[in-house]
Design a protein around this motif. Structure first.
Motif, PDB file in Angstrom:
ATOM      1  N   GLN A 411       0.857  -1.184   0.000  1.00 24.73           N
ATOM      2  CA  GLN A 411       0.000   0.000   0.000  1.00 24.73           C
ATOM      3  C   GLN A 411       0.899   1.243   0.000  1.00 24.73           C
ATOM      4  N   LEU A 412       0.281   2.403  -0.237  1.00 29.74           N
ATOM      5  CA  LEU A 412       1.054   3.649  -0.260  1.00 29.74           C
ATOM      6  C   LEU A 412       1.779   3.900   1.054  1.00 29.74           C
ATOM      7  N   SER A 413       1.163   3.486   2.161  1.00 30.76           N
ATOM      8  CA  SER A 413       1.781   3.711   3.470  1.00 30.76           C
ATOM      9  C   SER A 413       3.033   2.868   3.680  1.00 30.76           C
ATOM     10  N   ASP A 414       3.266   1.877   2.799  1.00 34.93           N
ATOM     11  CA  ASP A 414       4.452   1.023   2.930  1.00 34.93           C
ATOM     12  C   ASP A 414       5.698   1.649   2.324  1.00 34.93           C
ATOM     13  N   LEU A 415       5.540   2.750   1.601  1.00 34.77           N
ATOM     14  CA  LEU A 415       6.695   3.407   0.998  1.00 34.77           C
ATOM     15  C   LEU A 415       7.620   3.939   2.085  1.00 34.77           C
ATOM     16  N   ARG A 416       8.913   3.719   1.905  1.00 35.89           N
ATOM     17  CA  ARG A 416       9.868   4.322   2.823  1.00 35.89           C
ATOM     18  C   ARG A 416       9.870   5.830   2.634  1.00 35.89           C
ATOM     19  N   GLU A 417       9.927   6.555   3.743  1.00 35.74           N
ATOM     20  CA  GLU A 417       9.835   8.015   3.701  1.00 35.74           C
ATOM     21  C   GLU A 417       8.660   8.420   2.805  1.00 35.74           C
ATOM     22  N   SER A 418       7.489   7.770   3.040  1.00 38.65           N
ATOM     23  CA  SER A 418       6.378   7.835   2.089  1.00 38.65           C
ATOM     24  C   SER A 418       5.831   9.249   1.901  1.00 38.65           C
ATOM     25  N   GLY A 419       6.020  10.126   2.870  1.00 37.70           N
ATOM     26  CA  GLY A 419       5.445  11.457   2.748  1.00 37.70           C
ATOM     27  C   GLY A 419       5.857  12.160   1.478  1.00 37.70           C
ATOM     28  N   SER A 420       7.158  12.251   1.229  1.00 39.59           N
ATOM     29  CA  SER A 420       7.638  12.987   0.058  1.00 39.59           C
ATOM     30  C   SER A 420       7.434  12.191  -1.223  1.00 39.59           C
ATOM     31  N   ILE A 421       7.650  10.872  -1.172  1.00 39.03           N
ATOM     32  CA  ILE A 421       7.520  10.060  -2.388  1.00 39.03           C
ATOM     33  C   ILE A 421       6.076  10.075  -2.873  1.00 39.03           C
ATOM     34  N   GLU A 422       5.152   9.835  -1.956  1.00 38.84           N
ATOM     35  CA  GLU A 422       3.741   9.804  -2.326  1.00 38.84           C
ATOM     36  C   GLU A 422       3.258  11.168  -2.793  1.00 38.84           C
ATOM     37  N   GLN A 423       3.763  12.222  -2.183  1.00 41.13           N
ATOM     38  CA  GLN A 423       3.317  13.575  -2.536  1.00 41.13           C
ATOM     39  C   GLN A 423       3.833  14.010  -3.891  1.00 41.13           C
ATOM     40  N   ASP A 424       5.112  13.773  -4.178  1.00 42.29           N
ATOM     41  CA  ASP A 424       5.724  14.284  -5.408  1.00 42.29           C
ATOM     42  C   ASP A 424       5.428  13.422  -6.632  1.00 42.29           C
ATOM     43  N   ALA A 425       5.133  12.141  -6.420  1.00 33.99           N
ATOM     44  CA  ALA A 425       4.945  11.235  -7.552  1.00 33.99           C
ATOM     45  C   ALA A 425       3.609  11.485  -8.245  1.00 33.99           C
ATOM     46  N   ASP A 426       3.606  11.374  -9.568  1.00 32.65           N
ATOM     47  CA  ASP A 426       2.364  11.427 -10.342  1.00 32.65           C
ATOM     48  C   ASP A 426       1.723  10.050 -10.420  1.00 32.65           C
ATOM     49  N   VAL A 427       2.576   9.026 -10.477  1.00 35.17           N
ATOM     50  CA  VAL A 427       2.097   7.639 -10.525  1.00 35.17           C
ATOM     51  C   VAL A 427       2.923   6.818  -9.537  1.00 35.17           C
ATOM     52  N   VAL A 428       2.250   6.014  -8.727  1.00 32.76           N
ATOM     53  CA  VAL A 428       2.928   5.060  -7.853  1.00 32.76           C
ATOM     54  C   VAL A 428       2.374   3.676  -8.172  1.00 32.76           C
ATOM     55  N   MET A 429       3.254   2.753  -8.571  1.00 31.11           N
ATOM     56  CA  MET A 429       2.794   1.388  -8.802  1.00 31.11           C
ATOM     57  C   MET A 429       3.692   0.395  -8.073  1.00 31.11           C
ATOM     58  N   PHE A 430       3.057  -0.645  -7.556  1.00 30.50           N
ATOM     59  CA  PHE A 430       3.745  -1.660  -6.765  1.00 30.50           C
ATOM     60  C   PHE A 430       3.817  -2.961  -7.550  1.00 30.50           C
ATOM     61  N   VAL A 431       4.958  -3.639  -7.436  1.00 37.91           N
ATOM     62  CA  VAL A 431       5.128  -4.951  -8.054  1.00 37.91           C
ATOM     63  C   VAL A 431       4.914  -6.001  -6.970  1.00 37.91           C
ATOM     64  N   PHE A 432       4.020  -6.949  -7.245  1.00 40.80           N
ATOM     65  CA  PHE A 432       3.695  -7.975  -6.258  1.00 40.80           C
ATOM     66  C   PHE A 432       3.593  -9.328  -6.958  1.00 40.80           C
ATOM     67  N   ARG A 433       4.311 -10.313  -6.399  1.00 47.37           N
ATOM     68  CA  ARG A 433       4.234 -11.694  -6.911  1.00 47.37           C
ATOM     69  C   ARG A 433       3.884 -12.618  -5.747  1.00 47.37           C
ATOM     70  N   GLU A 434       2.659 -13.100  -5.741  1.00 44.72           N
ATOM     71  CA  GLU A 434       2.211 -13.992  -4.671  1.00 44.72           C
ATOM     72  C   GLU A 434       2.993 -15.298  -4.675  1.00 44.72           C
ATOM     73  N   GLU A 435       3.443 -15.703  -5.869  1.00 49.72           N
ATOM     74  CA  GLU A 435       4.211 -16.940  -5.991  1.00 49.72           C
ATOM     75  C   GLU A 435       5.460 -16.904  -5.117  1.00 49.72           C
ATOM     76  N   TYR A 436       6.083 -15.752  -4.984  1.00 47.99           N
ATOM     77  CA  TYR A 436       7.309 -15.600  -4.201  1.00 47.99           C
ATOM     78  C   TYR A 436       7.066 -15.975  -2.740  1.00 47.99           C
ATOM     79  N   TYR A 437       5.938 -15.540  -2.201  1.00 45.69           N
ATOM     80  CA  TYR A 437       5.638 -15.824  -0.794  1.00 45.69           C
ATOM     81  C   TYR A 437       5.123 -17.243  -0.608  1.00 45.69           C
ATOM     82  N   LEU A 438       4.295 -17.719  -1.545  1.00 39.48           N
ATOM     83  CA  LEU A 438       3.755 -19.072  -1.408  1.00 39.48           C
ATOM     84  C   LEU A 438       4.849 -20.135  -1.473  1.00 39.48           C
TER      85      LEU A 438
END
Length: 503
Positions: A411-438
């Protein structure tokens, strides 16, 4: 204006008068008359200040008294008061300027002022001459630094420092901005839509080569800061590399009348690889294009057939406009200087930074100020994207709090130092692979849990999710992609509705 000439003479050698044998030095460029004309116009009609206030600062005046007059006048006007010779004299004192007092000098400026119509032209003259004086100082600093360089200083570092100073001079107080007519903005928007209609894929931005992602985002948009974030092992570097290579491979251009190249499709890519070496990055791309697993290439565990595929892929990639900077420990100022240089020398359509947390601020800060440093970095990247009018794709790590949740989708709150990254970014996308955890939760074979786990693994095998958590000009949501771990390759996911009809 004899009294004014007197004050100029009092200030000392500003007019450069004297016999040819006297001064052995050159006077820095200045125009006392333009400064006097501008200040006089402001004192007569404070509306003149509005014509120059957005680009002209007190330090742009060559004469100290003129700096003080302009500074006091600007403070009065911005406070809603009137700036006249009478109101200013209270703040400037009663000093003797060689036969003329400050109140008398102000009165003479106002009495012999030009009209407010010419104020902006005089302001630009004063500003341009200030830039030239600043350039002289920078040139002197460069020469002195080259003569007396410290042991640890490098010529490349001096060049980057000089570029940074020159850019600061170019950008400070620019007078070519300000409001524009809405009709001009409409024309630009319609032109963008027309180009999107003509471009492959009907995209307003640059196609990433991943169809479903492009459909959600409209391609990578000029001047956008795009953040790709994920936990280690999710494949964020692989995704950025795949997108960057797809753009460079699709590059097409047309030659303008002046001989320069205008991008028609794809683009020139600059890739700052702060973590991996250029060779490691090249190995990944060769693996992706040849279909030979990257670990086999690194070990040399390849057949003659594999080597043929690698050679053919390398041959095809020789001419693509893909430029890699593998320097580690870059500051945001150094990265900005190198990006500008690439844009000037080779052109630039997309910039990739891998990754944010390996950049440093322009000033050394303590560990307690990492949040402020990250704010400087993200703000600098967004400013760079707007300045060069290209998308900047920056990778970012996520905090470990993701691992403590049952659902590990970020989620957006998981970004390190999320305040500035979330504020300045126009697009935020996360890469997630469930296979890695399973894969790391395999139960004992033969149990009912194992059968359930096996079914889940089949469901998620070779699949990845790109979760768009923020997008200023489009929807948020999830895009599913195919992921081949051995080749670190993302690609479009084959769907039932896209497959041929089975008879």
């Amino acid at each position: 204006m004899p009294a004014v000439e007197n004050i100029v003479g009092r200030i000392g050698l500003l007019q450069g008068q004297g016999s040819s044998a006297e001064p052995k030095f050159r006077v820095a460029p200045h125009n006392i008359e333009a400064e006097q004309a501008l200040l006089g116009a402001i004192l007569v009609n404070n509306d003149a200040f509005d014509r120059v206030s957005d680009f002209l600062l007190p330090e742009h005046f060559s004469e100290e008294l003129h700096r003080r007059v302009y500074d006091v006048a600007s403070q009065l006007i911005r406070a809603g008061k009137i700036a006249t010779p009478i109101t200013l004299k209270t703040f400037l004192g009663e000093h003797d300027l060689g036969g003329i007092t400050i109140p008398q000098y102000l009165a003479r400026l106002a009495a012999e002022a030009t009209t407010v119509i010419n104020a902006e032209d005089y302001g630009r003259t004063v500003y341009d001459l200030a830039l030239r004086r600043h350039l002289i100082l920078i040139g002197e600093d460069i020469v002195n630094a080259a003569y007396d360089a410290p042991v640890g200083a490098t010529p490349r570092g001096q060049i980057e420092d000089a570029e940074r100073k020159l850019y600061q001079v170019a950008e400070s107080g620019r007078y070519d901005g300000g409001f524009q007519r809405f009709s001009d903005a409409l024309t630009t928007a319609v032109d963008m839509a027309a180009k999107a209609w003509e471009r492959d894929g009907r995209l307003s931005g640059i196609a990433s080569g991943l169809t479903d992602l492009d459909r959600m985002m409209g391609g990578l948009q000029a001047s956008d800061l795009v953040i790709i974030a994920g936990r280690p092992g999710m494949g964020k570097t692989a995704l950025a590399t795949n997108i960057a290579f797809n753009i460079a491979k699709a590059y097409e251009f047309e030659v303008r009348a002046d001989g320069s190249h205008a991008t028609v499709n794809g683009g020139v890519v600059g890739f700052f690889s702060l973590e991996m070496s250029a060779e490691q990055l090249a190995t990944r791309i060769i693996s992706e294009q040849s279909g030979v697993a990257s670990y086999k290439i690194r070990r040399g565990d390849i057949s003659e057939n594999d080597f043929g595929h690698i050679s053919a892929a390398a041959q095809d990639m020789q001419s693509i406009p893909f430029y890699i900077d593998q320097t580690g420990g870059l500051s945001i100022a150094q990265l900005t200087a190198r990006a500008r240089r690439l844009k000037r020398q080779r052109g630039l359509d997309v910039l990739v930074v891998d990754y944010l947390q390996l950049l440093s601020g322009s000033r050394n800060r303590g560990g307690d100020n990492r949040v402020q440093e990250m704010t400087e970095i993200t703000t600098g990247l967004k400013a760079l994207a707007k300045e060069m009018n290209v998308p900047v794709v920056a990778l970012s790590q996520l905090s470990r709090q993701v691992e403590s949740r049952d659902d590990k989708r970020p989620q957006l709150s998981d970004l390190r130092e999320s305040g500035s990254i979330e504020q300045d970014a126009d697009v935020v996308m996360f890469v997630f692979r469930e296979e890695y955890y399973l894969k790391n939760k395999q139960p004992r074979e033969g149990t009912e849990e194992f059968l359930t786990w096996q079914a889940d693994m089949e469901r998620v095998h070779g699949r990845a999710e790109v979760i768009i958590g923020k997008q200023r000009h489009g929807p948020t949501g999830t895009v599913e992609l195919a992921f081949e771990a051995e080749m670190t390759r993302f690609s479009n996911l084959a769907r039932e509705d896209n497959l041929p009809v089975r008879l």
